[in-house]
Design an enzyme around this catalytic site. Structure first.
Site, short mmCIF file in Angstrom:
data_model
loop_
_atom_site.label_atom_id
_atom_site.label_comp_id
_atom_site.label_asym_id
_atom_site.label_seq_id
_atom_site.Cartn_x
_atom_site.Cartn_y
_atom_site.Cartn_z
N ARG A 147 6.30 -10.08 -4.05
CA ARG A 147 6.03 -9.72 -5.43
C ARG A 147 6.46 -10.86 -6.37
O ARG A 147 5.71 -11.31 -7.22
CB ARG A 147 6.79 -8.46 -5.81
CG ARG A 147 6.54 -8.04 -7.26
CD ARG A 147 7.36 -6.84 -7.67
NE ARG A 147 7.10 -5.70 -6.81
CZ ARG A 147 7.96 -5.24 -5.90
NH1 ARG A 147 9.13 -5.85 -5.76
NH2 ARG A 147 7.67 -4.22 -5.16
N ASN A 200 3.73 -13.32 -8.34
CA ASN A 200 3.70 -13.39 -9.80
C ASN A 200 3.94 -14.79 -10.30
O ASN A 200 3.23 -15.28 -11.19
CB ASN A 200 4.75 -12.44 -10.38
CG ASN A 200 4.20 -11.04 -10.55
OD1 ASN A 200 3.44 -10.77 -11.46
ND2 ASN A 200 4.56 -10.16 -9.63
N SER A 247 8.15 -7.00 0.43
CA SER A 247 7.60 -6.70 -0.89
C SER A 247 8.42 -7.40 -1.97
O SER A 247 7.87 -7.91 -2.95
CB SER A 247 7.57 -5.20 -1.12
OG SER A 247 8.88 -4.70 -1.23
#
Lengths: 157, 285
Positions: free
Chosen positions: B200, B204, B196
């Protein structure tokens, strides 16, 4: 977009080296400096507080000294005033005594003068009386015979 | 937009984007090396090293200079985060968090450089593929996340002991009656941490970069119109102008918004790393 192994390894190594460097040359020294500054500020604040306390104490002492000085000055003034009054009283008394003395001596002098004048007058009156009487009674009165009587008369004047 | 324009002459929008998403690499598939990612990673790491050196040379406990002030603010900020989140004391966590924050922030910030500027410059120098944002490379994000993960495992074993770590897999979260389920659950939980973290940040930054490219694509629509306009077609010239204007406007807006994104992502990566390492140090897991 696919994962490439050597990039991964390369970035891991870079990351490791960077962490080591930042820990060794940035984080450690900087926190040390921050700690030192904190200590300095704490010291400064403590010193300022101490200074303030000392200043307060000094002010208190100054007030005390001033108070004492005022008290002493008051005492001295009171004593001086008392002394001045005393001196004045003494001078007054002395002057009064001197005046009295002068008055007395003047009175005595006057008395003496008066009695002296009286004496003189008496003598002169006697002489005048005797001379008058002698003129009136030239013939009839014997100066020696009546001298005693005339002296008695003069004493009564 | 200029590269987009020159591309537009000979390439389609799809080719433009694919070109932009190709790393300068050696080797193929998994066993490859993205030179551009590594280069910019090193460049930014070197910038941090240089900055540290510059400040560290004249570190003073008295009135700090501007640069020292800046770094002090950052160090104190990170230190405060660590103190708030991390239980106990570990001399590595603070510098680790600071490094993650600064390095990731700088790598993300490469996204704010106009999307075609560096690739075009590189092309002039004979380099035909260049991706400038290292955090849009899974190698970087997984590199960071796996480093953190390795530390998580290390501290788990160090604090809980090998037996304790094993017990965590066996008896957590459902106690001793559902051991197989426990193993599965805990394994997923643990593996999810680095995955994660990495995905993440990657997601992004990748999306952000892609959006910059899409905005740059407005030039593809504008270029033929511009050509027509130059041939005397006034309406086409106006349309080209409007497209160009909207490109500038959109790119500006997205850049400004992206400042928030890059800072936030760097911060989240740092914060979660601290949290995960804190969990690894907790004895009663």
């Amino acid at each position: 977009m696919n994962l490439s192994l050597y990039t991964l390894l390369g970035q891991i190594i870079t990351f490791g080296v960077l962490v080591w460097f930042i820990k060794r040359f940035l984080w450690g020294p900087l926190l040390g400096v921050l700690e030192e500054r904190r200590t300095r500020i704490a010291d400064g604040l403590a010193a300022a507080e101490r200074g303030q306390r000392e200043q307060k104490l000094a002010q208190e002492r100054a007030t005390e000294v001033l108070h004492e000085a005022k008290q002493r000055a008051g005492e001295i003034i009171a004593r001086a005033e008392r002394r001045a009054t005393e001196i004045l009283e003494e001078a007054k008394a002395e002057a009064q005594a001197e005046g009295e003395r002068l008055l007395n001596s003047a009175r005595a002098e006057i008395e003496r003068e008066v009695s002296k004048v009286k004496e003189d007058l008496r003598g002169q009156v006697v002489q005048l009386a005797v001379r008058g009487a002698a003129q009136v009674l030239e013939r009839e009165v014997d100066e020696q015979a009546h001298d005693q009587l005339l002296n008695r008369l003069a004493a009564e004047l | 937009m200029s590269e987009a324009v020159s591309h537009a002459a000979g390439a389609s929008p799809v080719e433009y984007i694919q070109h932009h998403l190709t790393n300068l690499h050696v080797g193929d598939g998994v066993a490859s090396l993205d030179l551009d990612t590594l280069f910019f990673g090193w460049l930014l790491a070197a910038a941090l090293v240089w900055l540290s050196f510059l400040v560290g040379r004249q570190l003073t406990a008295g009135t700090p200079g501007r640069l020292q002030n800046l770094l002090e603010a950052m160090v104190e900020f990170v230190d405060q985060q660590v103190k708030d989140i991390f239980p106990g004391r570990n001399p590595l966590v603070g510098p680790l968090a600071l490094t993650i924050f600064m390095w990731v922030f700088l790598m993300n910030a490469m996204d704010l450089i106009p999307v075609d500027l560096l690739p075009l410059t590189a092309r002039a120098l004979g380099i035909h593929h260049l991706r400038v944002v290292p955090t849009t490379d899974l190698g970087t994000t997984f590199g960071l996340a796996l480093s953190v993960f390795a530390l998580i495992v290390y501290y788990n074993i160090k604090v809980k002991g090998p037996g304790g770590y094993l017990a965590m897999f066996l008896f957590h979260p459902f106690g001793k009656f559902l051991v197989p389920v426990n193993i599965l659950m805990t394994a997923i939980e643990e593996v999810a941490k680095p995955v994660s973290l990495a995905l993440r940040l990657f997601g992004n930054m990748f999306a952000g970069e892609l959006l910059f490219m899409l905005i740059a694509l407005l030039a593809f629509a504008g270029y033929p119109l511009l050509l027509q306009g130059l041939e005397g077609h006034l309406g086409a010239l106006v349309k080209a102008g409007v497209l160009e204007l909207s490109q500038v406007l959109l790119a500006s807006l997205w850049s400004i918004f992206h400042i928030l994104v890059i800072t936030l992502q760097a911060f989240i990566f740092m914060l979660l790393s601290i949290v995960y390492l804190g969990l690894a140090h907790a004895d009663d897991h």
